[in-house]
Design an enzyme around this catalytic site. Structure first.
Site, PDB file in Angstrom:
ATOM      1  N   LYS A  34      28.540  39.460 -18.381  1.00 42.38           N
ATOM      2  CA  LYS A  34      27.210  40.070 -18.523  1.00 42.38           C
ATOM      3  C   LYS A  34      26.731  40.079 -19.979  1.00 42.38           C
ATOM      4  O   LYS A  34      25.630  39.608 -20.293  1.00 42.38           O
ATOM      5  CB  LYS A  34      27.275  41.497 -17.971  1.00 42.38           C
ATOM      6  CG  LYS A  34      26.121  42.393 -18.355  1.00 42.38           C
ATOM      7  CD  LYS A  34      26.317  43.791 -17.845  1.00 42.38           C
ATOM      8  CE  LYS A  34      27.245  44.620 -18.693  1.00 42.38           C
ATOM      9  NZ  LYS A  34      26.627  45.214 -19.878  1.00 42.38           N
ATOM     10  N   THR A  35      27.569  40.614 -20.873  1.00 48.36           N
ATOM     11  CA  THR A  35      27.154  40.752 -22.281  1.00 48.36           C
ATOM     12  C   THR A  35      26.959  39.377 -22.914  1.00 48.36           C
ATOM     13  O   THR A  35      26.001  39.153 -23.666  1.00 48.36           O
ATOM     14  CB  THR A  35      28.198  41.577 -23.069  1.00 48.36           C
ATOM     15  OG1 THR A  35      28.403  42.815 -22.391  1.00 48.36           O
ATOM     16  CG2 THR A  35      27.726  41.851 -24.481  1.00 48.36           C
ATOM     17  N   ASP A 214      19.850  46.547 -20.751  1.00 51.51           N
ATOM     18  CA  ASP A 214      21.257  46.457 -20.341  1.00 51.51           C
ATOM     19  C   ASP A 214      21.576  47.597 -19.372  1.00 51.51           C
ATOM     20  O   ASP A 214      20.948  48.661 -19.428  1.00 51.51           O
ATOM     21  CB  ASP A 214      22.126  46.566 -21.601  1.00 51.51           C
ATOM     22  CG  ASP A 214      23.597  46.270 -21.320  1.00 51.51           C
ATOM     23  OD1 ASP A 214      23.885  45.548 -20.343  1.00 51.51           O
ATOM     24  OD2 ASP A 214      24.451  46.753 -22.080  1.00 51.51           O
ATOM     25  N   GLU A 215      22.555  47.407 -18.497  1.00 53.83           N
ATOM     26  CA  GLU A 215      23.025  48.437 -17.550  1.00 53.83           C
ATOM     27  C   GLU A 215      21.860  49.062 -16.767  1.00 53.83           C
ATOM     28  O   GLU A 215      21.724  50.282 -16.669  1.00 53.83           O
ATOM     29  CB  GLU A 215      23.809  49.540 -18.288  1.00 53.83           C
ATOM     30  CG  GLU A 215      25.017  49.051 -19.061  1.00 53.83           C
ATOM     31  CD  GLU A 215      26.215  48.675 -18.182  1.00 53.83           C
ATOM     32  OE1 GLU A 215      26.056  48.613 -16.952  1.00 53.83           O
ATOM     33  OE2 GLU A 215      27.302  48.421 -18.740  1.00 53.83           O
ATOM     34  N   GLN A 245      27.912  48.860  -9.178  1.00 53.27           N
ATOM     35  CA  GLN A 245      28.548  49.722 -10.182  1.00 53.27           C
ATOM     36  C   GLN A 245      27.627  50.873 -10.593  1.00 53.27           C
ATOM     37  O   GLN A 245      27.749  51.419 -11.686  1.00 53.27           O
ATOM     38  CB  GLN A 245      28.948  48.904 -11.409  1.00 53.27           C
ATOM     39  CG  GLN A 245      30.040  47.883 -11.116  1.00 53.27           C
ATOM     40  CD  GLN A 245      30.571  47.226 -12.376  1.00 53.27           C
ATOM     41  OE1 GLN A 245      31.295  47.821 -13.170  1.00 53.27           O
ATOM     42  NE2 GLN A 245      30.198  45.958 -12.573  1.00 53.27           N
ATOM     43  N   ARG A 591      38.728  47.075 -12.479  1.00 52.82           N
ATOM     44  CA  ARG A 591      39.226  47.263 -13.856  1.00 52.82           C
ATOM     45  C   ARG A 591      40.542  46.500 -14.044  1.00 52.82           C
ATOM     46  O   ARG A 591      40.992  46.280 -15.171  1.00 52.82           O
ATOM     47  CB  ARG A 591      39.506  48.739 -14.162  1.00 52.82           C
ATOM     48  CG  ARG A 591      38.343  49.733 -14.118  1.00 52.82           C
ATOM     49  CD  ARG A 591      37.131  49.307 -14.867  1.00 52.82           C
ATOM     50  NE  ARG A 591      36.196  48.601 -13.992  1.00 52.82           N
ATOM     51  CZ  ARG A 591      35.241  47.794 -14.396  1.00 52.82           C
ATOM     52  NH1 ARG A 591      35.086  47.537 -15.678  1.00 52.82           N
ATOM     53  NH2 ARG A 591      34.432  47.201 -13.532  1.00 52.82           N
TER      54      ARG A 591
END
Length: 684
Positions: A34-35, A214-215, A245, A591
């Site tokens: 994503k980043t 973002d997010e 998420q 995770r």
């Protein structure tokens, strides 16, 4: 230059990075880069000649903003960035905006931002009776829902919330009069200015031609409306996020912002990033299986880019001690084999479950750190209870008396405590003995008549509990709660659930101690926990323990998830959003990089007593254990929802109960409660 930037991207990432005009939703699965994608897109826009000053990128944390800035700029030639693009948090953007435009609200631009402590002090000066944590939480919720004090008052149900509405109005008056701005105002005031001034909205929108967020799954109603106004002149909004998420509903985030993106922004393009670079195929297979049980999602499937990996282990244990023993043995083996402690983590849904882990780690000499949390015996509510029990053992314990003499609140302030301590020193007596020996008149002359009565009741209550303790240890906790209502004092607080879970864990542990050691007493228990909580600060690396919420954005080679029982994970009960619980499960599983172990027990402390528990439905839904699926009726309604009925008008849902093919809702219509079937109302 621009082509070189995109070389390291996969096909979906490249499509997202090259998209220039029009709304774009990058639906980025866990571990899908994503980043990398959003920072490359930022660099790409600058590399093709778009003025950096016309690009605005919004994040939720300063850390994320800093990381994105460094990564984007590392991809560019310095000569291309004369003026860097604005890359900051939502609240920093709000602050910069207000410096230019707060005069539109007849306010001066020399305003001061107050922090959370200042906010509490202001609210305490307005009202001392209602818990400050409740006031700060509710007022923050109102502001992020764009509700004025008048609107809140018109919707208020019951005496408490009518009073909070009045406090909200006085609080807003105080801020305005003193030219103060709180954290939520940094979003609310820019929204009001942009909404009420079309020219400023158009000018700001023209200034920032390209906006990235973002997010996005963590945005709330106010942030969505602010973005809509920033897009007054264009639709060049690129958001990145993952509906699977979305785990901050309790904090005001609304999943509908990402689910309805295509409805809110016409002709939106959706690009799914489904290639996962973090976890083995085995882990992804079970994470996909779990999240597919959710209905409110756009739908995507993580695809592994790594090897299949070893199978996921599921531990079934008798109780939390058995569970901890197995995990400690596994971690010791991993460290002996050369694995680093920093690559190992243990996750739990409820913080109270850290107690048995901490105890097990301390006994085995393993180093651990609690990430984003506090060690069990350092939590305020546990320290309060220990202080109470120390007083029962030793009435001369002034330190403990001072800690709890006003917990729960009984109107005994700092000044009163200081006066008691002064008199106690003067007469060489403990505070407790002083209260006991002085008659009502003498005590009133020191602390006032009302406080004197309160202190005499406190004194008598402690003596009654000591008597019960000496005759029946097992009756002590119930009598303590009946006397002081300590657990109930957290009922309305925003973090009340976690606090009460810690209290329940502690009560359960005490009861268990007395059952296992009938010849020992409360003093022995207190001595035992002092030894347990003495953890030498080991040097070197540590195994991480944390809640699932705290783990978001992190990754670990070896991961353990404990407490997979109904009631602990998922938390079930009135007002629980099962889909959000399942998204938490998905976040937890994703995770893990190489090895994943899930654990459930048959018996754990639940609501203060040892209870038999059922394994979590998530173990079955993820295909990890056999069992019948729990078919959950999805009413689409939960406690707290505002609804409309064609005859009774608007009301708030207070309870949801299954009723045949429908759901029965208990709805408060302006003070009058009615039971209505869910098919007869619509959400507001």
């Amino acid at each position: 230059m621009s082509d070189n930037l995109l070389q390291s991207l996969n096909k979906s990432q490249k499509i997202a990075a090259e998209h220039i005009d029009g709304p774009l939703l990058i639906l980025a699965g866990a571990g899908s880069g994503k980043t990398k994608t959003i920072t490359t897109r930022l660099a790409y826009l600058i590399s093709i000649g778009i003025d950096p000053k016309s690009i605005l990128t919004l994040t939720f944390t300063n850390k994320a903003a800093t990381e994105m800035r460094e990564r984007a700029f590392s991809l560019l030639d310095n000569s291309m960035i004369n003026t860097p693009p604005l890359l900051c948090t939502f609240h920093k953007f709000g602050l910069l905006f207000l410096k230019f435009y707060i005069s539109e609200l007849d306010r001066k631009n020399n305003f001061i931002i107050i922090d959370s402590d200042d906010k509490k002090r202001v609210l305490k000066s307005i009202n001392k009776d209602i818990p400050t944590a409740l006031l700060t939480s509710e007022i923050s919720r109102y502001k992020n829902s764009i509700l004025s004090p008048l609107e809140v008052k018109s919707q208020a149900q019951g005496k408490l919330y009518t009073e909070i509405a009045d406090i909200y109005a006085l609080y807003e008056e105080h801020l305005s009069k003193n030219n103060l701005v709180d954290f939520d105002d940094l979003l609310l005031l820019p929204y009001k200015i942009l909404k009420n001034n079309e020219k400023i909205a158009k000018d700001t929108s023209s200034k920032y031609q390209y906006i990235m967020v973002d997010e996005y799954q963590d945005t709330n109603e106010l942030q969505y409306r602010l973005l809509k106004l920033l897009c007054t002149n264009h639709n060049n909004l690129c958001v990145v996020g993952d509906d699977d998420q979305s785990i901050y509903g309790w904090r005001g985030a609304t999943i509908k912002n990402i689910l309805n993106f295509s409805d809110y922004f016409q002709n939106a393009v959706i690009v799914k990033l489904e290639d996962n670079y973090r976890s083995t195929d085995t882990i992804l297979h079970h994470a996909n299986a779990l999240i597919e049980h959710n209905r409110d999602r756009l739908g995507k499937k993580l695809v592994g880019t790594r090897q299949k990996g070893s199978s996921i282990k599921v531990y079934e244990s008798n109780d939390e001690n058995d569970e901890t023993r197995k995990i400690v043995e596994d971690i010791k083996s991993l460290i002996l084999s050369g694995e680093s402690a920093k690559d190992i983590a243990i996750l739990f849904r409820v913080n109270a479950l850290s107690r048995s882990l901490e105890e097990g780690f301390n006994k085995s000499g393993l180093n651990y750190k609690l990430v984003g949390g506090m060690k069990f015996y350092e939590r305020a509510e546990i320290k309060d209870l220990i202080a109470y029990f120390r007083i029962l053992i030793n009435l001369s314990d002034n330190f403990s008396i001072k800690r709890v003499i006003n917990k729960p609140k009984r109107g005994i302030g700092t000044t009163t405590i200081e006066k008691l301590e002064e008199k106690s020193t003067e007469q060489n007596k403990s505070i407790f003995d002083l209260i006991q020996e002085l008659n009502a008149e003498e005590l009133s002359s020191i602390v006032g008549k009302k406080n004197a009565r309160t202190l005499k009741v406190f004194d008598a209550s402690i003596l009654d509990l000591r008597e019960i303790m000496n005759t029946s240890k097992m009756r002590l906790l119930d009598s303590f709660e009946e006397t002081f209502d300590y657990r109930a004092s957290y009922d309305n607080l925003p973090d009340g659930f976690e606090r009460q879970a810690n209290i329940d864990e502690f009560y359960g542990y005490i009861r268990d101690f007395f059952i296992q050691n009938p010849h020992l007493d409360l003093k022995d228990f207190l001595n035992e926990i002092v030894l347990e909580s003495q953890n030498d600060e080991y040097s070197g690396e540590a195994v991480s323990m944390m809640s699932i919420h705290a783990s978001k954005g992190l990754e670990f080679k070896h991961l353990f998830i404990i407490g997979l029982e109904e009631g602990f994970f998922p938390i079930i009960g009135d007002g629980t959003d099962l889909e959000e619980e399942r998204r938490l499960g998905y976040v937890a599983l994703t995770r893990a990089m190489d090895n994943l172990t899930l654990s459930f027990v048959h018996s754990r402390f639940y609501k203060g007593k040892r209870a038999q528990l059922n394994k979590s439905r998530f173990l079955v839904e993820s295909g990890l254990v056999k069992g019948s699926l729990v078919i959950e009726k999805q009413s689409g309604f939960k406690k707290g929802d505002m609804v409309n009925h064609k005859i009774f008008g608007s009301g708030r849902v207070e309870k949801v109960v299954n009723a045949g093919k429908d759901c029965k809702l208990t709805i408060n219509f302006g003070g009058q409660k009615r039971d209505i079937l869910s098919s007869f109302v619509v959400k507001v």
